[in-house]
Structure formats: C-alpha cells, structure tokens
Design an enzyme around this catalytic site. Structure first.
Site, PDB file in Angstrom:
ATOM      1  N   HIS A  35       0.838  -1.230  -0.006  1.00 29.18           N
ATOM      2  CA  HIS A  35      -0.110   0.116  -0.091  1.00 29.18           C
ATOM      3  C   HIS A  35       0.874   1.408  -0.032  1.00 29.18           C
ATOM      4  O   HIS A  35       0.186   2.332   0.126  1.00 29.18           O
ATOM      5  CB  HIS A  35      -1.082   0.053   1.250  1.00 29.18           C
TER       6      HIS A  35
HETATM    7  N1  UDP Z   1      -2.777  -5.680   9.169  1.00 30.85           N
HETATM    8  C1  UDP Z   1      -3.986  -6.031   9.187  1.00 30.85           C
HETATM    9  N2  UDP Z   1      -4.789  -6.506   8.342  1.00 30.85           N
HETATM   10  C2  UDP Z   1      -4.332  -6.515   7.127  1.00 30.85           C
HETATM   11  C3  UDP Z   1      -2.975  -5.945   6.738  1.00 30.85           C
HETATM   12  C4  UDP Z   1      -2.459  -5.341   8.015  1.00 30.85           C
HETATM   13  O1  UDP Z   1      -4.615  -6.222  10.599  1.00 30.85           O
HETATM   14  O2  UDP Z   1      -5.091  -6.703   5.938  1.00 30.85           O
HETATM   15  C5  UDP Z   1      -1.902  -5.310  10.308  1.00 30.85           C
HETATM   16  C6  UDP Z   1      -0.506  -5.816  10.251  1.00 30.85           C
HETATM   17  O3  UDP Z   1      -0.601  -7.200  10.952  1.00 30.85           O
HETATM   18  C7  UDP Z   1       0.025  -4.986  11.210  1.00 30.85           C
HETATM   19  C8  UDP Z   1      -0.614  -3.519  10.706  1.00 30.85           C
HETATM   20  O4  UDP Z   1      -1.734  -3.936  10.228  1.00 30.85           O
HETATM   21  O5  UDP Z   1      -0.132  -5.010  12.537  1.00 30.85           O
HETATM   22  C9  UDP Z   1       0.370  -2.904   9.659  1.00 30.85           C
HETATM   23  O6  UDP Z   1      -0.280  -1.917   9.280  1.00 30.85           O
HETATM   24  P1  UDP Z   1      -0.014  -0.941   7.830  1.00 30.85           P
HETATM   25  O7  UDP Z   1       0.706  -1.980   7.000  1.00 30.85           O
HETATM   26  O8  UDP Z   1      -1.032  -0.414   7.423  1.00 30.85           O
HETATM   27  O9  UDP Z   1       1.095   0.052   8.392  1.00 30.85           O
HETATM   28  P2  UDP Z   1       2.558   0.277   8.587  1.00 30.85           P
HETATM   29  O10 UDP Z   1       3.281  -0.650   9.505  1.00 30.85           O
HETATM   30  O11 UDP Z   1       3.206   0.179   7.154  1.00 30.85           O
HETATM   31  O12 UDP Z   1       2.779   1.833   9.183  1.00 30.85           O
END
Ligand code: UDP
Length: 375
Positions: A205
């Site tokens: 994403h």
């Molecule tokens: N996650 C979730 N459902 C999904 C994809 C990711 O619950 O379909 C969780 C994942 O396990 C982690 C968090 O969302 O705990 C990560 O969020 P994201 O990737 O949006 O943000 P980033 O970590 O890149 O800031």
C-alpha cells in the site's frame, strides 16, 4: 497523571492497545484514547477496536478526508480543543502517520509533554511522508521510546539528548504475543481453503509502490509469476484498490489463476495468515517486524527499511525498485527450502508497554494550564 493516547490509522491500534492496558493497570494513571479519524472505515478502524479489546475512543475527531497537509491542519485544530478540555500531563503518540506529528505538535505548543513510541526509526528515504513525520516528531518529543539499536544510533547522531531516550522493545509485539493464541482459534485458513505453508501472503500500500501504473504493472507481473508456484492471498488496502481501479488493472489481477483478492483483514485473521504463510510479501512497516517475531520469511518491496533489525537479525529481505526478477528468485529460494533463519530482536518480549508505563510514572512532569485562546 493523565495521558491522552492518539490513534488515527490502522497500525496505531495494535500499538496503543497494550499501552492503554498497561496505563490502566497503574493506580495513579488516567488513560484516554483520542481517535483522530485519519483512516476511518470499518476495515481499517472499527474492527481493530473490537478485536484488540479497546474501549470506544473518548474523543473521535472525525478528521476530514484530504491530503496529509489538509488533515494535518484539521487534526491540529480539533486536538487543540481536546487539550483545553482535558488538561493532560502527557500526550502519547505512536509510529509515523499524519496524526502522530499533528498531535505531537499541538501538545508541544501547549507545553504538554510528548511521549513518542517507536522513535528513532529512519529509512533515509525523504520521499516517504512517514520519514518526515518521524524526524519532526522525534525533535518535538520529551521522551522517546525506541524499539531497536538503529533507533538509538539515529537519535544520537541527530543530537537528541540521551536522557530523553529509552530502549524498551516493541509494543506491536506486545499485541502479537497477547493475541496469537486467540488468532489461532479463528480457523482463518480453513475458511479460506488454504493449508499451512502452502500459500503466499501479499500486502502492498505504500504510495511509491501502488500510486503509479509502472509500479502496479511490476506487481502484477510478479503476482502472476508467483501464482504459478503457490496460491497468493492478497488482502487489498483501499489505497491499492483505488489505484488498481484507476489504471484499469483490477480485471487482470482478479482473473489471474491462483490469486485470491480479499478485503483488508482483521488483526486476528491477518496474524493467523502471517503465521502460516510460506512467505509474506509486503511494503508494510509493522508486517516486517511481525514476520521477524514469527520467524516467517518476509520479502519487503522497498529500497530501504527503517527497521534494519528485521534484516540483520530477522527473516526480512529487501527487494529494491520493485524488481520482479530478483523478487521471484528470492521467493523460489524460500519455497524450495532455502529460507534464512531469524532471531527475535532484544526486548521484543511482550512486556514493552509495562516498561513504558513504569518509566512514565517515574518522571516528574510539570502540568501546564491550557487556555482556549493562546495569549
Ligand atoms: N494488518 C491487518 N490486516 C491487513 C493487513 C495488515 O490487520 O489486512 C496489520 C498488520 O498485522 C500490522 C498492521 O496492520 O499489525 C500494519 O499496518 P499497515 O501495514 O497499514 O501500516 P505500517 O505498519 O506500514 O505503518
């Protein structure tokens, strides 16, 4: 002591849940949750509140949809009003999203102490909006809680006073440790008709990967190649879905044999899917850490990572420039049994939130009186 904890986007809930719980366990702490509404929909917000046993937020700021700059202004204005009502001792922000920096700034301007959890991470890639949010939030914060050695090194190199910095481990892993068993009981794999280690899990994403047609074309090529070896489960983030639709690629993706497109998953479902994947392909920050803890191979489609411990100690590999050929070679290595074995980084032990609560209660904070109008 009154603490306002800020959540705004998906990755914030998993980090604030253990902190709020640890604060409530201390008799002298009053802990409240402020939801900025930066990402507000059922799949990116409500489900996490429910699954992570969070109470309904004390305030919902209903941030207007818009660019980061527009949301920054809106959140700052609304959060300022909350500070006037609540008169907190602390504002606690996590991670690197727009809400993190917006609320940290307002609190600092009002003389309220700011705690930043997950401080010091740097990708070195200033094109990422998150990098700017991290650097600015760390400059403002009065207390900085760090997840890995690189965070300590970065803050020292940036001249942040060492007495403000605490190496405490990773609150995201606190949630994982707490909910792993509950996630296992959901039978997500059976629901989706896949077997352990017999599928590839994909999440993507970041704007650099999904906002351009070239990026999405490369992703599509890769997915088509992987699906010839193993089924691919792809929970699609709303940003990615919008971009695929805009470039008219949704049809090609969904008609690729072996590819299952899913809605964004709940935390428990996704945790279970990560735990049993043959390999996880991602550009998410949190997923790099979670797969390292779970000792599941992870391929990260980014030129750099702000979480280098996941590469140095953990199971993560970086693939630069969205290169499908390099990625496929690495994936086949893993599928043919040549994955590297990782180790769990220091202090990623499920106890980070209580360490943070103890440190915060030990500090002598001077409460400011906050007036509605600045004079
Ligand atoms: N996650 C979730 N459902 C999904 C994809 C990711 O619950 O379909 C969780 C994942 O396990 C982690 C968090 O969302 O705990 C990560 O969020 P994201 O990737 O949006 O943000 P980033 O970590 O890149 O800031």
């Amino acid at each position: 002591m009154k603490i306002l904890n800020v959540v705004g986007a998906r990755p914030n809930f998993m980090k604030v849940a253990p902190l709020h719980r640890a604060f409530l366990a201390q008799p002298d702490i009053q802990s409240k949750i402020i939801h900025t509404g930066q990402h507000y929909d059922r799949q990116l917000s409500d489900i996490f509140i429910r699954q992570l046993d969070l109470p309904q937020p004390d305030y919902f700021l209903n941030a207007l949809p818009g660019s980061p700059a527009q949301q920054m202004v809106d959140i700052r204005q609304k959060f300022d009003a909350v500070l006037c009502i609540e008169q907190p001792d602390w504002v606690l922000v996590v991670g690197d999203v727009t809400s993190t920096l917006a609320c940290a700034r307002v609190a600092a301007q009002r003389g309220v102490w700011v705690a930043h959890v997950e401080a010091g991470l740097r990708s070195g890639d200033c094109r990422m909006p998150e990098e700017f949010n991290r650097i600015e939030t760390d400059r403002i914060a009065d207390v900085l809680f760090v997840t890995e050695q690189a965070g300590l090194d970065n803050l020292r190199n940036e001249g942040i006073a060492p007495e403000k910095v605490f190496f405490v481990g990773n609150v995201l892993i606190d949630s994982l440790v707490r909910y792993r068993q509950k996630a296992a009981e959901l039978n997500t794999l059976a629901w989706l008709g896949v077997c352990p280690q017999q599928y590839v899990l994909l999440t993507m994403h970041r704007p650099t990967n999904v906002d351009t047609e070239t990026g999405l074309e490369k992703l599509l090529q890769l997915v088509q190649a992987i699906a010839q070896h193993k089924p691919v489960l792809f929970p699609i983030h709303p940003r990615t879905r919008a971009s695929l639709t805009q470039f008219d690629l949704m049809g090609r993706l969904s008609s690729t044999p072996g590819v299952r497109l899913l809605e964004p998953q709940g935390y428990l479902e996704f945790l279970n899917l990560m735990e049993h994947a043959a390999i996880v392909i991602t550009d998410s920050g949190g997923v790099q850490e979670e797969t390292t803890y779970l000792n599941v191979p992870c391929l990260t489609f980014r030129n750099s990572t702000e979480r280098p411990v996941t590469v140095d100690l953990g199971t993560n590999h970086l693939v630069a420039d969205l290169d499908p050929e390099t990625a496929l070679k690495k994936i086949l290595d893993v599928l043919e049994g040549r994955a590297k074995t990782g180790r769990i980084p220091p202090l990623w032990d499920g106890q980070t939130a209580s360490r943070i609560a103890q440190i915060m209660t030990s500090l002598d904070v001077k409460r400011q009186s906050i007036q509605p109008v600045l004079t």
